[in-house]
Design a protein around this motif. Structure first.
Motif, mmCIF file in Angstrom:
data_model
loop_
_atom_site.group_PDB
_atom_site.id
_atom_site.type_symbol
_atom_site.label_atom_id
_atom_site.label_comp_id
_atom_site.label_asym_id
_atom_site.label_seq_id
_atom_site.Cartn_x
_atom_site.Cartn_y
_atom_site.Cartn_z
ATOM 1 N N TYR A 30 0.845 -1.324 0.070
ATOM 2 C CA TYR A 30 0.069 -0.040 -0.089
ATOM 3 C C TYR A 30 0.989 1.251 -0.117
ATOM 4 N N LEU A 31 0.772 1.983 -1.122
ATOM 5 C CA LEU A 31 1.319 3.342 -1.224
ATOM 6 C C LEU A 31 0.263 4.414 -0.768
ATOM 7 N N LEU A 32 0.609 5.089 0.238
ATOM 8 C CA LEU A 32 -0.296 6.252 0.313
ATOM 9 C C LEU A 32 0.422 7.560 0.407
ATOM 10 N N ASN A 33 0.118 8.647 -0.493
ATOM 11 C CA ASN A 33 0.691 9.792 -0.381
ATOM 12 C C ASN A 33 -0.271 10.945 0.079
ATOM 13 N N THR A 34 0.451 11.942 0.614
ATOM 14 C CA THR A 34 -0.562 13.075 0.876
ATOM 15 C C THR A 34 -0.225 14.229 0.024
ATOM 16 N N ALA A 35 -1.238 14.597 -0.470
ATOM 17 C CA ALA A 35 -1.144 15.543 -1.487
ATOM 18 C C ALA A 35 -1.893 16.698 -0.879
ATOM 19 N N SER A 36 -3.036 17.303 -1.307
ATOM 20 C CA SER A 36 -3.739 18.387 -0.497
ATOM 21 C C SER A 36 -4.841 18.513 -1.438
ATOM 22 N N ALA A 37 -6.105 19.155 -1.043
ATOM 23 C CA ALA A 37 -6.962 19.762 -1.985
ATOM 24 C C ALA A 37 -6.638 20.684 -2.936
ATOM 25 N N ALA A 38 -5.526 21.564 -2.474
ATOM 26 C CA ALA A 38 -4.724 22.190 -3.486
ATOM 27 C C ALA A 38 -4.201 21.587 -4.615
ATOM 28 N N GLY A 39 -3.714 20.120 -4.417
ATOM 29 C CA GLY A 39 -3.584 19.445 -5.836
ATOM 30 C C GLY A 39 -4.615 18.997 -6.653
ATOM 31 N N LEU A 40 -5.837 19.257 -6.120
ATOM 32 C CA LEU A 40 -7.025 19.066 -6.869
ATOM 33 C C LEU A 40 -7.575 20.216 -7.463
ATOM 34 N N LEU A 41 -7.344 21.391 -6.585
ATOM 35 C CA LEU A 41 -8.285 22.702 -6.765
ATOM 36 C C LEU A 41 -7.214 23.810 -7.180
ATOM 37 N N ALA A 42 -6.774 24.268 -6.070
ATOM 38 C CA ALA A 42 -5.824 25.400 -6.186
ATOM 39 C C ALA A 42 -5.281 25.877 -4.913
ATOM 40 N N SER A 43 -4.160 26.537 -4.908
ATOM 41 C CA SER A 43 -3.482 27.168 -3.658
ATOM 42 C C SER A 43 -3.291 28.576 -4.102
ATOM 43 N N MET A 44 -4.007 29.601 -3.619
ATOM 44 C CA MET A 44 -3.879 31.006 -4.313
ATOM 45 C C MET A 44 -2.697 31.764 -3.783
ATOM 46 N N GLY A 45 -2.353 31.186 -2.458
ATOM 47 C CA GLY A 45 -1.405 32.204 -1.736
ATOM 48 C C GLY A 45 0.220 31.626 -2.069
ATOM 49 N N SER A 46 0.122 30.242 -2.638
ATOM 50 C CA SER A 46 1.605 29.654 -3.071
ATOM 51 C C SER A 46 1.675 28.938 -3.994
ATOM 52 N N ALA A 47 2.303 29.546 -5.286
ATOM 53 C CA ALA A 47 2.307 28.752 -6.476
ATOM 54 C C ALA A 47 3.001 27.484 -6.163
ATOM 55 N N PRO A 48 4.334 27.312 -5.548
ATOM 56 C CA PRO A 48 5.037 26.226 -5.309
ATOM 57 C C PRO A 48 4.466 25.284 -4.588
ATOM 58 N N TYR A 49 3.547 25.548 -3.614
ATOM 59 C CA TYR A 49 2.541 24.526 -2.816
ATOM 60 C C TYR A 49 1.682 24.009 -3.845
ATOM 61 N N GLY A 50 0.847 24.804 -4.713
ATOM 62 C CA GLY A 50 -0.235 24.234 -5.278
ATOM 63 C C GLY A 50 0.447 23.483 -6.581
ATOM 64 N N VAL A 51 1.522 23.985 -7.258
ATOM 65 C CA VAL A 51 1.870 23.362 -8.434
ATOM 66 C C VAL A 51 2.339 21.905 -8.072
ATOM 67 N N THR A 52 3.376 21.823 -6.884
ATOM 68 C CA THR A 52 3.857 20.630 -6.647
ATOM 69 C C THR A 52 2.836 19.475 -6.073
ATOM 70 N N LYS A 53 1.734 19.916 -5.476
ATOM 71 C CA LYS A 53 0.641 19.214 -4.999
ATOM 72 C C LYS A 53 -0.002 18.695 -6.236
ATOM 73 N N HIS A 54 -0.141 19.517 -7.199
ATOM 74 C CA HIS A 54 -0.972 18.818 -8.020
ATOM 75 C C HIS A 54 -0.186 17.490 -8.809
ATOM 76 N N ALA A 55 1.216 17.939 -8.736
ATOM 77 C CA ALA A 55 2.149 16.876 -9.317
ATOM 78 C C ALA A 55 2.323 15.478 -8.512
ATOM 79 N N ALA A 56 1.779 15.724 -7.146
ATOM 80 C CA ALA A 56 1.873 14.745 -6.099
ATOM 81 C C ALA A 56 0.522 13.821 -6.473
ATOM 82 N N VAL A 57 -0.742 14.482 -7.178
ATOM 83 C CA VAL A 57 -1.784 13.684 -7.411
ATOM 84 C C VAL A 57 -1.570 13.055 -8.773
ATOM 85 N N ALA A 58 -0.950 13.875 -9.457
ATOM 86 C CA ALA A 58 -0.367 13.072 -10.996
ATOM 87 C C ALA A 58 0.277 11.675 -10.634
#
Length: 263
Positions: free
Chosen positions: A130-158
């Motif tokens: 079992y591989l379980l990774n933490t991304a964020s709702a920001a990885g599905l939607l957006a992170s308005m205050g942080s591009a580095p956070y939102g972009v890399t969390k999207h990559a984590a979901v992918a």
């Protein structure tokens, strides 16, 4: 997958979601729980409480991930569950520093890659894992205050999607945890912002959701059910972007170039 009698590894376990999950794994009867973090002192306290193993680890370094897996296996046997949870908060938009971008990429994406490299061969051989990774709702939607956070969390979901496609019918279960606001040090340091619109959860509530999702082997683990609706709205991107700009203005989050958080 039931956690009982399984060997579980949790990164970012010196506090927050990682600590709550590690404690819950122990409560569920895991064969062994290995906790990893850079905060060695706090980590040892968590490990002592749950009779687990503490391993100081910088998840941004592949050698540290390999060592973490090796120590877990020496102590308890093959790793059944790897919860790749460590994360950081970095603010700013496109103007964020190269270091903030690099650190976010290393911890939010490459740490998951390193874990998969270390674990997938053995899990495939055993036809179980079992591989379980933490991304964020920001990885599905957006992170308005942080591009580095939102972009890399999207990559984590992918990345989690890719692993699930490649190995989901070969004995390896893959899930990605995408919470909104959770009562952690990271949230308190950054300020709740737009993520708190749907409420701030206690880490124990997140742990309960994770256990339920693992039992059902669900890919997408949402702590806030509203996120499903927001994902549906995102299908109409132009309308969704207009709505996000209105939310940005309402919350005052990340409006100015160069605004952001440092953690």
């Amino acid at each position: 997958m039931k956690v009982k009698d399984k060997v579980c590894v949790v990164t970012g376990a010196a506090g927050g979601i990682g600590e709550a999950i590690a404690r819950r794994y122990a409560k569920e009867g895991a064969k062994g729980v290995v906790v990893a973090d850079r905060d060695a002192d706090r980590l040892r306290a968590v490990a002592d409480d749950i009779r687990g193993l503490a391993v100081a680890c910088d998840v941004a370094k592949e050698a540290d991930i390999k060592q973490l897996v090796a120590e877990a296996e020496r102590r308890f046997g093959p790793v059944d569950v790897f919860f790749s949870n460590a994360g950081i908060g970095r603010g700013g938009h496109e103007d964020a520093t190269d270091k903030d971008w690099a650190d976010s990429w290393a911890i939010h994406v490459m740490s998951h890659v390193y874990a998969a490299r270390a674990l997938v061969p053995g899990m495939l051989a055993r036809k179980s894992g079992y591989l379980l990774n933490t991304a964020s709702a920001a990885g599905l939607l957006a992170s308005m205050g942080s591009a580095p956070y939102g972009v890399t969390k999207h990559a984590a979901v992918a990345l989690a999607e890719h692993l699930a496609i490649q190995y989901g019918d070969r004995g390896i279960v893959v899930s990605v945890l995408c919470p909104q606001a959770v009562d952690t040090n990271m949230l308190r340091m950054a300020g709740a912002g737009a993520a708190s619109v749907d409420g701030v959860l206690h880490t124990d509530a997140v742990a309960q959701t994770v256990i339920e999702a693992m039992d059902e082997e669900r890919f997408l683990i949402l702590t806030h059910p509203e996120v499903k609706e927001y994902m549906a709205r995102k299908l109409d991107r132009d309308r969704w972007l207009r709505g996000m700009r209105r939310l940005r203005d309402k919350t005052g989050e990340g409006q100015k170039r160069g605004e952001g958080r440092r953690a």
